[in-house]
Design an enzyme around this catalytic site. Structure first.
Site, PDB file in Angstrom:
ATOM      1  CE  LYS A 132      -0.114  11.492  -0.281  1.00  0.00           C
ATOM      2  NZ  LYS A 132       0.393  12.127  -1.507  1.00  0.00           N
ATOM      3  CB  SER A 164       2.908   4.846   2.772  1.00  0.00           C
ATOM      4  OG  SER A 164       2.053   4.131   1.896  1.00  0.00           O
TER       5      SER A 164
END
Length: 318
Positions: free
Chosen positions: A58, A305
């Site tokens: 992110k 992730s």
């Protein structure tokens, strides 16, 4: 980065990568023998985005927003299950901008602590991401702060797409890439980068099938939002900007159970000493559980992730 219609394509993604490169890590890949995971004859490539600043991919989208949009004096505001909030807080701290982050009560303590460590003003609002989002929108209207959407924003998608650009350089021979899906920004960005050159598959929890429901309906629709990975993979619906890109380049999805995600977390730690949060392990769980079965000779990569979890506790009192 302004192509006509705010296009997300390899050219605009490469431009974004140059902009954010000084502020992000080029995260490593590791190749593992599939035989370790009952996949003899297969090589698996793991893209370790849990080693990115703020603990997840992110940070890429956060820096893309703060560096390419004009940030007002009131600073930035974001709603997040945790990872996006940590990323925006980190980027704001590094660039000297005020940040206010709204998270739901489902957010993990590890993510809440990380947001506070980065100096952002944090508010816990409601039970789910949608509650935090509504509160952040009110704050933006009241103060003039710039909203930084977690997935459904041009700059966010471009930033997340740089994962694909890096991976294409690090592992140029892969055939298939498994990507976790929440709102779909990471999947859309990566799929836009590859533009059909390889098979890009979205992996989402059975408990939060936002993309699967959207593909069935032909447009984004509300879906269930719960499960083990609810703090990172459970928005109410997939993004409106995200969906056309995914529909064009990444139509295949795989659904995985909470048990499969938990087993993938445990296996990553046991076999590789990788500490992945539930959302971070979701794509790997598709391989481990057999929900995605590679063909003979198929070269598969997986995005791990995020790693914002307290799953491993070190005794610091010794």
């Amino acid at each position: 980065m302004g192509a006509p219609g705010n296009a997300v394509n390899p050219q605009t993604i490469a431009q974004c990568e140059k902009l954010i490169r000084p502020h992000i890590r080029r995260t490593p890949v590791v190749e593992v023998d599939g035989g370790e995971f009952d996949l003899p004859g297969h090589s698996l490539t793991l893209k370790l985005e849990l080693l990115q600043h703020s603990g997840s991919f992110k940070a890429r989208g956060a820096f893309a927003n703060l560096l390419s949009r004009e940030v007002p004096e009131a600073g930035v505001v974001a709603a997040s299950g945790g990872n996006h909030g940590a990323a925006v807080a980190y980027a704001a701290m590094k660039l000297g901008k005020p940040a206010k982050i709204f998270v739901p009560g489902v957010s993990s303590p590890a993510k809440i602590a990380r947001i506070r460590d980065y100096g952002a003003d944090l508010v816990i609002e409601g039970d789910r991401y949608a509650d935090a989002l509504a509160a952040s929108e009110i704050w933006a209207q009241q103060t003039g702060a710039m909203p930084v959407p977690a997935f459904d924003q041009h700059e966010t998608i471009l930033g997340q797409a740089t994962v694909g650009l890096e991976l294409a350089e690090q592992a140029p021979d892969i055939d298939t890439l498994l990507v976790p899906v929440g709102g779909g920004g990471l999947l859309a960005g990566i799929a836009a980068w590859y533009a059909g050159r390889i098979k890009v598959i979205g992996v989402e929890p059975i408990a939060s099938p936002t993309l699967s429901k959207a593909l069935e309906a032909g447009h984004p629709v509300d879906a269930e939002a719960g499960g083990l990975a609810a703090d990172s993979l459970a928005p109410r619906r997939v993004g409106e900007r995200v969906f056309p890109i995914v529909q064009k380049y990444a139509r295949q999805t795989v659904l995985v159970s909470d048990d499969a995600i938990a087993e993938a977390q445990a296996t990553l730690w046991r076999a590789l000493r990788i500490v992945a949060e539930p959302g971070g392990a979701a794509a790997f769980s598709a391989i481990l559980s057999g929900r995605y079965r590679p063909q003979a000779g198929e070269r598969v990569a997986v995005v791990v992730s995020g790693g914002n979890t307290a799953a491993v506790n070190f005794d610091l009192t010794r």
